[in-house]
Scaffold this motif. Structure first.
Motif, mmCIF file in Angstrom:
data_model
loop_
_atom_site.group_PDB
_atom_site.id
_atom_site.type_symbol
_atom_site.label_atom_id
_atom_site.label_comp_id
_atom_site.label_asym_id
_atom_site.label_seq_id
_atom_site.Cartn_x
_atom_site.Cartn_y
_atom_site.Cartn_z
ATOM 1 N N SER A 102 0.894 -1.096 -0.145
ATOM 2 C CA SER A 102 0.019 0.260 0.365
ATOM 3 C C SER A 102 0.586 1.347 0.066
ATOM 4 O O SER A 102 0.772 2.005 -0.714
ATOM 5 N N ARG A 130 2.202 1.610 -3.448
ATOM 6 C CA ARG A 130 1.623 1.689 -4.578
ATOM 7 C C ARG A 130 0.989 2.910 -4.356
ATOM 8 O O ARG A 130 1.246 3.766 -5.240
ATOM 9 N N ASP A 131 0.500 3.186 -3.487
ATOM 10 C CA ASP A 131 0.061 4.831 -3.008
ATOM 11 C C ASP A 131 0.801 6.134 -2.022
ATOM 12 O O ASP A 131 0.403 7.445 -2.896
ATOM 13 N N ARG A 132 1.710 5.792 -1.531
ATOM 14 C CA ARG A 132 1.877 7.333 -0.916
ATOM 15 C C ARG A 132 3.001 7.446 -1.314
ATOM 16 O O ARG A 132 3.655 8.431 -1.862
ATOM 17 N N ARG A 181 3.207 7.217 -4.965
ATOM 18 C CA ARG A 181 2.552 7.795 -5.869
ATOM 19 C C ARG A 181 1.829 9.351 -5.299
ATOM 20 O O ARG A 181 2.290 11.128 -6.497
ATOM 21 N N ASP A 182 1.348 9.726 -4.379
ATOM 22 C CA ASP A 182 1.387 10.451 -3.891
ATOM 23 C C ASP A 182 2.540 12.112 -3.568
ATOM 24 O O ASP A 182 2.336 13.149 -3.882
ATOM 25 N N ASP A 184 4.942 7.546 -8.592
ATOM 26 C CA ASP A 184 4.627 6.605 -8.880
ATOM 27 C C ASP A 184 5.140 5.203 -9.601
ATOM 28 O O ASP A 184 5.427 4.823 -10.380
ATOM 29 N N SER A 232 2.646 2.467 -8.807
ATOM 30 C CA SER A 232 1.539 1.786 -8.724
ATOM 31 C C SER A 232 1.335 0.945 -10.312
ATOM 32 O O SER A 232 0.626 -0.276 -9.393
#
Length: 375
Positions: free
Chosen positions: A222, A225-227, A229-230, A234, A236
């Motif tokens: 997670s 993939r997500d943080r 990208r934040d 990226d 993801s």
């Protein structure tokens, strides 16, 4: 309040005036029995801080570290609000104001020294890498990213993954060996955003050439993939959880496993379930390794009980984290007083075992590996 908290004004408003529909599920409140630590209580504190009714102090801000990041409140929220990023932003503001608790300052130093939070000598990466190479030499450009918790506390899970890959005759990814073996999630959870960005940049550079990144623990997956990208890195499209990867190759796995008669109790990982939506897949994999019953605790799937291992809770509120682990262990034992617990998160399985003496826990990967044919 800094702009990242203003981004969550809508969520804060809804939670502040909510009749606490998710309170009963909050693992922190189940142990501490304190209105302030509920999701509504923490959101109300943010609302009052924004209005200037409440003053930013170390004591006021400490409540934002009373969250394990389990996301269970979303299951029971009519608005499907995820409070995890809200409280992360609150922690970032706490750090910006210099009000972070001592364990967070210690974590910052530990991560700067070692690149992970487990201590200088906790991870013997060279030994693990040698064991992996002897089991299954790399034969693909994919990467297996083991969690630093697995490397420190359950290195057999890492080796068992490669045993499964070798037995199923799958292309063997290479074991990711750094320079930083931690994905940086502790820095993100702590609210140490500048440090997290630097850490993420270094890990991203090391993973840049990998076509696919198979991630051992769902919480790490997670984060990657997500943080990442934040913060502008990226990955993801290349992230896959170990469960998804093994499920993709379940037919090949089935041919090399001999099911046992062992009954098990299955524990759903917070991130694998409530973030990735994988509930049936790990159970289908477990079925490949046993003819016995796959038992379920009362709270399962999207309502599964948190282990207490996440959100830096063991560092900032160790007694509460242990209490959550005891409650979760008690519920799992109600499903069966003697069957081993099988789950998909190394942090959760390690924490449950530490919190409940005598409780046997297995990572799903190791449970599958224990059923490998030997002839």
């Amino acid at each position: 309040i800094m702009s990242s908290l203003h981004d969550f004004a809508h969520e804060t408003h809804l939670c502040t005036y909510c009749p606490k529909l998710c309170r009963f599920a909050c693992p922190i409140d189940r142990v501490e029995h304190d209105e302030a630590v509920t999701p509504t209580g923490k959101q109300t504190a943010l609302h009052l801080l924004d209005k200037g009714t409440l003053e930013w102090t170390a004591d006021t801000a400490s409540v934002f570290y009373k969250c394990s990041g389990c996301r269970i409140q979303q299951t029971f929220c009519d608005h499907r609000i995820d409070v995890t990023p809200v409280f992360r932003a609150a922690r970032e503001e706490t750090v910006r104001r210099g009000l972070e608790p001592a364990p967070i300052r210690e974590l910052r130093d530990e991560m700067a020294r070692n690149g992970h939070p487990h201590g200088a000598n906790a991870i013997d990466l060279s030994t693990i890498a040698c064991r992996v190479a002897s089991v299954a030499p790399a034969s693909s450009h994919d990467v297996y990213f083991a969690s630093c918790t697995a490397l420190a506390k359950r290195p057999e899970v890492v080796v068992d993954f490669f045993r499964l890959v070798a037995a199923a005759d799958l292309p063997t990814p290479r074991l990711y060996a750094g320079p930083l073996v931690c994905c940086g999630m502790p820095l993100s959870d702590a609210g140490l955003e500048p440090e997290f960005r630097v850490h993420a940049a270094r890990v991203h550079a090391a993973l840049a050439r990998a076509p696919r990144i198979i991630v051992g623990d769902p919480d790490c997956a997670s984060t990657l993939r997500d943080r990442y990208r934040d913060v502008g890195y990226d990955l993801s499209s290349r992230i896959v959880t170990t469960v998804a990867y093994l499920h993709e190759h379940r037919d090949a796995l089935k041919r090399c496993l001999r099911p046992k008669d062992t009954s098990i109790v299955f524990h759903d990982s917070c991130h694998l379930g409530r973030v990735f939506g994988l509930y049936d897949e790990p159970r289908e994999l477990a079925r490949l390794a046993t003819r016995g019953d796959i038992l379920e605790p009362f709270h399962k799937r999207a309502a599964a009980t948190c282990s207490g291992a996440g959100g830096l809770l063991p560092q900032t509120s160790p007694d509460t984290a242990r209490g959550i682990g005891v409650l979760a262990g008690r519920e799992l034992r109600e499903a069966s007083p003697s069957a081993p617990i099988v789950g998909t998160c190394s942090s959760a399985m390690a924490h449950l075992a530490e919190s409940n003496p005598g409780l046997t826990t297995f990572d799903l990967v190791s449970f599958l590996a224990s059923a490998l044919k030997t002839d």
